[in-house]
Design an enzyme around this catalytic site. Structure first.
Site, mmCIF file in Angstrom:
data_model
loop_
_atom_site.group_PDB
_atom_site.id
_atom_site.type_symbol
_atom_site.label_atom_id
_atom_site.label_comp_id
_atom_site.label_asym_id
_atom_site.label_seq_id
_atom_site.Cartn_x
_atom_site.Cartn_y
_atom_site.Cartn_z
ATOM 1 N N HIS A 206 0.843 -1.200 0.000
ATOM 2 C CA HIS A 206 0.000 0.000 0.000
ATOM 3 C C HIS A 206 0.875 1.245 0.000
ATOM 4 O O HIS A 206 2.070 1.169 0.276
ATOM 5 C CB HIS A 206 -0.893 0.029 1.251
ATOM 6 C CG HIS A 206 -0.127 0.204 2.534
ATOM 7 N ND1 HIS A 206 0.639 -0.795 3.098
ATOM 8 C CD2 HIS A 206 0.032 1.280 3.342
ATOM 9 C CE1 HIS A 206 1.206 -0.353 4.209
ATOM 10 N NE2 HIS A 206 0.866 0.905 4.374
ATOM 11 N N ASP A 208 0.862 5.195 1.841
ATOM 12 C CA ASP A 208 0.214 5.888 2.951
ATOM 13 C C ASP A 208 -0.480 7.140 2.408
ATOM 14 O O ASP A 208 0.110 7.871 1.614
ATOM 15 C CB ASP A 208 1.245 6.285 4.016
ATOM 16 C CG ASP A 208 1.842 5.059 4.713
ATOM 17 O OD1 ASP A 208 1.230 3.973 4.636
ATOM 18 O OD2 ASP A 208 2.919 5.194 5.332
ATOM 19 N N HIS A 263 4.845 0.156 -0.123
ATOM 20 C CA HIS A 263 5.615 -0.657 0.821
ATOM 21 C C HIS A 263 4.737 -1.737 1.422
ATOM 22 O O HIS A 263 3.507 -1.704 1.288
ATOM 23 C CB HIS A 263 6.254 0.224 1.912
ATOM 24 C CG HIS A 263 5.271 1.092 2.657
ATOM 25 N ND1 HIS A 263 4.664 2.198 2.099
ATOM 26 C CD2 HIS A 263 4.772 1.007 3.915
ATOM 27 C CE1 HIS A 263 3.849 2.758 2.976
ATOM 28 N NE2 HIS A 263 3.898 2.050 4.089
ATOM 29 N N ARG A 273 8.286 -8.847 15.089
ATOM 30 C CA ARG A 273 8.664 -7.502 14.664
ATOM 31 C C ARG A 273 7.701 -6.531 15.317
ATOM 32 O O ARG A 273 6.491 -6.788 15.391
ATOM 33 C CB ARG A 273 8.571 -7.391 13.140
ATOM 34 C CG ARG A 273 8.808 -5.982 12.622
ATOM 35 C CD ARG A 273 8.719 -5.922 11.106
ATOM 36 N NE ARG A 273 8.540 -4.561 10.666
ATOM 37 C CZ ARG A 273 9.538 -3.759 10.302
ATOM 38 N NH1 ARG A 273 10.790 -4.191 10.290
ATOM 39 N NH2 ARG A 273 9.286 -2.511 9.945
HETATM 40 C C1 GA4 Z 1 -2.462 2.973 5.513
HETATM 41 C C2 GA4 Z 1 -1.642 3.947 6.379
HETATM 42 C C3 GA4 Z 1 -2.098 3.955 7.853
HETATM 43 O O1 GA4 Z 1 -1.655 2.771 8.512
HETATM 44 C C4 GA4 Z 1 -3.641 4.054 7.969
HETATM 45 C C5 GA4 Z 1 -4.213 2.809 7.289
HETATM 46 C C6 GA4 Z 1 -5.742 2.634 7.331
HETATM 47 C C7 GA4 Z 1 -6.160 1.696 8.494
HETATM 48 O O2 GA4 Z 1 -5.463 0.744 8.803
HETATM 49 O O3 GA4 Z 1 -7.223 1.957 9.057
HETATM 50 C C8 GA4 Z 1 -6.155 2.122 5.935
HETATM 51 C C9 GA4 Z 1 -4.869 2.250 5.042
HETATM 52 C C10 GA4 Z 1 -3.948 3.156 5.838
HETATM 53 C C11 GA4 Z 1 -5.159 2.831 3.635
HETATM 54 C C12 GA4 Z 1 -6.526 2.417 3.010
HETATM 55 C C13 GA4 Z 1 -7.611 2.121 4.063
HETATM 56 C C14 GA4 Z 1 -7.306 2.919 5.323
HETATM 57 C C15 GA4 Z 1 -6.699 0.713 5.845
HETATM 58 C C16 GA4 Z 1 -7.417 0.722 4.533
HETATM 59 C C17 GA4 Z 1 -7.754 -0.369 3.865
HETATM 60 C C18 GA4 Z 1 -4.076 4.266 9.417
HETATM 61 C C19 GA4 Z 1 -4.147 5.099 7.032
HETATM 62 O O4 GA4 Z 1 -4.364 6.285 7.281
HETATM 63 O O5 GA4 Z 1 -4.362 4.569 5.777
#
Ligand code: GA4
Length: 331
Positions: A206, A208, A263, A273
């Site tokens: 994914h 961020d 990443h 980890r």
């Molecule tokens: C990825 C980056 C951060 O960890 C996060 C994630 C969020 C979550 O885990 O709730 C998301 C992911 C993240 C991107 C797309 C959506 C939202 C899970 C998901 C499938 C907290 C964020 O802001 O986006």
């Protein structure tokens, strides 16, 4: 020979796996925060990789190890105790499920808002029930990491030649900034290794969504980044340093000059980890658009204009691996 029980197999059945990659990548840019050339090196790293390692950052090691220790204590609690802080909505304790749309990984985590007022009672209960002041360890750590992040964002603005130099840092230091903090715990998965020689995906690929993410982990491998040519490489762990990655919002603000890096994390077969990540996001009402001074003459924004609220809402409707910026690109 290791024989897997049906329960163990059920555990893994919904998880994706991948072949372990050979060796650790030695080409990750290392930036010394005290280097007079840091601003130039940071810009180069953000353009080429969207990712770099930060050394000489000034955050005391004790802040990291204290939080790591207390987080480990939390993840070692009985499942029923941890479940009291879940499920995440999006904040709280999560186990295997990531986000609201069916993604899973070999992971347990705590997702918190960095603005304590936003954390719900459920999340606060984690801190009340953990005697050794987990809460103050989280707060002290976040304070230090924020200070350092502002410095990095100011160097970025300097390096890009955009003014004033706090134009980026003020977005994440704003009291309404929508930033969050995540503690990720990846248990080892020895049975699977014995069975298939493969690694479980801890956190699937994914990017961020935010402006910047600042990660610190223990000395266990697992983090991988995707290079420009599409190859995945393993980042050598370093528990004394931070790893910085560019998020989607900063890719847009630089009109694609900085890369929001793809990443993922593979679970280790033998070692657990643990990582702690601060995600610096802007206020919800902030318009996300390229800085005009970064656009060359006649250059147009590659993206439709949107607010952080709009982007975040759309992100929460997506699956982890989706290319979220695609919806906002100009046709
Ligand atoms: C990825 C980056 C951060 O960890 C996060 C994630 C969020 C979550 O885990 O709730 C998301 C992911 C993240 C991107 C797309 C959506 C939202 C899970 C998901 C499938 C907290 C964020 O802001 O986006």
């Amino acid at each position: 020979m290791v024989v897997l029980s049906q329960t163990a197999l059920d555990h893994y059945s919904s998880m994706k796996t991948c072949k372990p990659t050979n060796g650790l990548f030695t080409g990750i840019p290392v930036i010394d925060l005290k280097d007079p050339e840091a601003k130039t090196r940071i810009v180069e790293a953000c353009q080429e990789f969207g990712f770099f390692k930060l050394v000489n950052h000034g955050v005391p090691f004790e802040f990291m190890t204290r939080l790591e220790y207390l987080a480990m204590n939390f993840f070692n609690l009985p499942q029923s105790e941890k479940d009291k802080a879940g499920p995440p909505d999006p904040f709280g304790y999560g186990n295997k499920r990531i986000g609201p749309n069916g993604d899973v990984g070999w992971i347990e985590y705590l997702l918190l808002n960095t603005n304590p007022q936003v954390n719900c009672n459920k999340t606060l209960s984690i801190f009340q029930e953990n005697p050794q002041n987990f809460r103050s360890a989280v707060e002290d750590y976040i304070l230090e990491v924020k200070r350092m992040t502002y410095e990095v964002l100011e160097l970025m603005a300097d390096g890009l030649g955009i003014e004033p130099r706090n134009v980026l840092s003020k977005l994440v230091s704003d009291e309404k900034s929508d930033s969050c903090f995540r503690l990720n715990y990846y248990p080892p998965c020895p049975e699977l290794q014995a069975l298939s020689g493969r690694n479980l995906i801890g956190f699937g690929e994914h990017t961020d969504p935010q402006i910047i993410s600042v990660l610190r982990s223990n000395n266990t491998t697992g983090l991988q980044i995707c290079l420009r040519d599409g190859t995945w490489v393993s980042v050598p762990p370093d528990q004394t340093s931070f790893f910085i990655n560019i998020g989607d919002a900063l890719q847009v603000m630089t009109n694609g000059r900085f890369r929001s890096v793809k990443h993922r994390v593979l679970a280790d077969n033998m070692k657990s980890r643990i990582s702690m990540i601060y995600f610096g996001g802007p206020p919800l009402s902030e318009k996300i658009a390229p800085f005009p001074s970064l656009l060359a003459e006649g250059e147009e924004s590659l993206y439709e204009q949107f607010t952080w609220y709009e982007y975040k809402s759309s992100a929460y409707k997506s699956r982890l691996a989706d290319y979220r910026l695609g919806l906002f690109e100009k046709k």
